[in-house]
Design an enzyme around this catalytic site. Structure first.
Site, PDB file in Angstrom:
ATOM      1  N   CYS A 128      56.360  24.542 -11.179  1.00 21.28           N
ATOM      2  CA  CYS A 128      55.737  23.275 -11.558  1.00 21.28           C
ATOM      3  C   CYS A 128      54.212  23.387 -11.638  1.00 21.28           C
ATOM      4  O   CYS A 128      53.561  22.540 -12.251  1.00 21.28           O
ATOM      5  CB  CYS A 128      56.163  22.157 -10.610  1.00 21.28           C
ATOM      6  SG  CYS A 128      55.755  22.426  -8.882  1.00 21.28           S
ATOM      7  N   HIS A 129      53.658  24.459 -11.069  1.00 20.80           N
ATOM      8  CA  HIS A 129      52.203  24.648 -11.162  1.00 20.80           C
ATOM      9  C   HIS A 129      51.765  24.917 -12.601  1.00 20.80           C
ATOM     10  O   HIS A 129      50.597  24.791 -12.918  1.00 20.80           O
ATOM     11  CB  HIS A 129      51.742  25.789 -10.244  1.00 20.80           C
ATOM     12  CG  HIS A 129      52.303  27.122 -10.580  1.00 20.80           C
ATOM     13  ND1 HIS A 129      53.575  27.508 -10.169  1.00 20.80           N
ATOM     14  CD2 HIS A 129      51.806  28.155 -11.294  1.00 20.80           C
ATOM     15  CE1 HIS A 129      53.810  28.734 -10.619  1.00 20.80           C
ATOM     16  NE2 HIS A 129      52.754  29.145 -11.298  1.00 20.80           N
TER      17      HIS A 129
END
Length: 106
Positions: free
Chosen positions: A41-42
């Site tokens: 998700c980064h």
């Protein structure tokens, strides 16, 4: 999020379009990610190039992970050349779905 290649980013809006939902829904999903290293998700950023939030709460970790993957911020924003293009994102997504449907028991 698994469809975003290492060293690339996608926007919440790109993923929302792919999933036929809203950018806010994608952000909510990303913020609930319990496996932030495995489910990257980064690699999801805001449309204006700013990093947005991070599921573990510490944005410096998101920035460090992006840096480790070769993504450099300039003036607090990810330059557009790091964005994955829509066609590659869609192709990666379809390949992942195809793989999962043929190799996983549901």
């Amino acid at each position: 999020m698994l469809s975003i290649s290492r060293g690339r980013v996608a926007t919440y809006a790109q993923l929302a379009k792919l999933l036929n939902t809203s950018p806010r829904a994608v952000g909510k999903l990303a913020s609930a990610n319990k496996l932030p290293i495995i489910v990257p998700c980064h690699r999801v950023i805001k449309s204006d190039g700013t990093p947005g939030g991070y599921s573990v709460g510490d944005i410096t970790i998101k920035l460090k992970l992006l840096e480790m993957e070769g993504v450099r911020l300039i003036n607090g924003k990810v330059p557009r050349h790091y964005l994955i293009d829509d066609s590659t994102l869609i192709r990666n997504f379809r390949e992942l779905l195809n793989y999962a449907s043929h190799n996983m028991l549901i």
